[in-house]
Design a protein around this motif. Structure first.
Motif, PDB file in Angstrom:
ATOM      1  N   PHE A  39       2.491  11.197   0.221  1.00 55.21           N
ATOM      2  CA  PHE A  39       2.086  10.531  -1.018  1.00 55.21           C
ATOM      3  C   PHE A  39       2.502  11.367  -2.235  1.00 55.21           C
ATOM      4  O   PHE A  39       3.149  10.872  -3.165  1.00 55.21           O
ATOM      5  N   PHE A  79       2.169   5.184  -1.809  1.00 57.76           N
ATOM      6  CA  PHE A  79       2.587   5.285  -3.211  1.00 57.76           C
ATOM      7  C   PHE A  79       3.514   4.142  -3.597  1.00 57.76           C
ATOM      8  O   PHE A  79       3.331   3.497  -4.643  1.00 57.76           O
ATOM      9  N   LYS A 103       1.711   0.885  -4.010  1.00 58.45           N
ATOM     10  CA  LYS A 103       0.408   1.101  -4.656  1.00 58.45           C
ATOM     11  C   LYS A 103      -0.120  -0.121  -5.405  1.00 58.45           C
ATOM     12  O   LYS A 103      -1.328  -0.339  -5.499  1.00 58.45           O
TER      13      LYS A 103
END
Length: 255
Positions: A20, A176, A179
């Motif tokens: 991440f 990520f 997201k």
């Protein structure tokens, strides 16, 4: 086959968080050199600190003869261990001889795989391939091998940690990249906790931890109530804690 020990869980979560953060780091970097410097500064200061702590603090504390301890230290062995990112018992004159593992720090063995992940991100980033589609394909590839290792009969790769570690790292990267589609809310958190609980009765803990526990960990970190993520403003402490705690634990176990 599907059960997971606490040490392996900690390693998995470290690689999840690392995936991440390192993906964020590439997106925030000015280029190859800037990213590489960040990675060097993340790995080596902490590694040097662990070596100094073990060799110059823990070693003398556990040695019966300080003169003999320092006399037998080998600079060549220390450099070899440093380049291999590990500290063997023989390097510090077998002062931890009663420990079950050869390595004094049980976390350091993962660092070379962490570096491999950095290289992967660098490679993908340079080629403009650090995107949802490519990362998802790579995740599915390593996930498939990991599941065959865990639940199947893929003896050829059994014992090789790369599929497991890369799976978690890539999952962190996907958290990520996707997201905007991932929402942390009470309903989903309850569902994930239920999945973890139910999977404990079956040989499915590896899969439930991979998805449910990973979600819960990041939900905890980014909770607007707990605000753990605010600590990141002071720096990334995860790596330092991860590699230092093992040597401290070894010392505690030994004494």
């Amino acid at each position: 086959m599907g059960k997971l020990k606490g040490g392996a869980l900690a390693v998995n979560m470290f690689f999840l968080i690392s995936g991440f953060l390192i993906t964020i780091s590439w997106n925030n970097s000015l280029g190859i050199f800037n990213f590489s410097i960040k990675r060097i500064l993340r790995i080596f200061p902490g590694l040097i600190g662990v070596f100094v702590f073990v060799i110059l603090v823990i070693g003398p504390l556990l040695s019966n003869d300080l003169y003999d301890y320092f006399d037998q230290l080998s600079l060549q062995a220390i450099i070899k261990d440093f380049l291999g990112m590990n500290i063997s018992k023989t390097t510090v004159n077998n002062i931890f001889s009663s420990l079950p593992l050869d390595a004094i720090n049980g976390s350091l063995w993962t660092l070379k795989y962490e570096v491999y992940c950095y290289i992967m991100v660098l490679f993908l980033g340079v080629l403009k391939l650090l995107n949802k589609k490519v990362v998802s394909v790579l995740f599915l590839l390593f996930f498939t091998i990991y599941m065959f290792q865990t639940y199947g009969n893929l003896e050829l790769t059994r014992g090789i940690p790369i599929p497991r570690l890369f799976t978690y790292f890539l999952l962190g990267s996907m958290f990520f990249l996707y997201k905007e589609y991932i929402h942390f809310n009470i309903k989903t958190i309850i569902i994930m906790i239920a999945i973890l609980y139910l999977s404990s009765f079956y040989e499915l803990s590896q899969m439930s931890i991979l998805f449910a526990f990973s979600y819960l960990l990041l939900a905890f970190i980014y909770s607007p109530v707990i605000k753990v993520h605010n600590f990141a403003k002071l720096g990334d402490f995860s790596y330092g804690i991860y590699i230092c705690i093992s040597s401290t634990a070894s010392y505690s176990i030994y004494i």
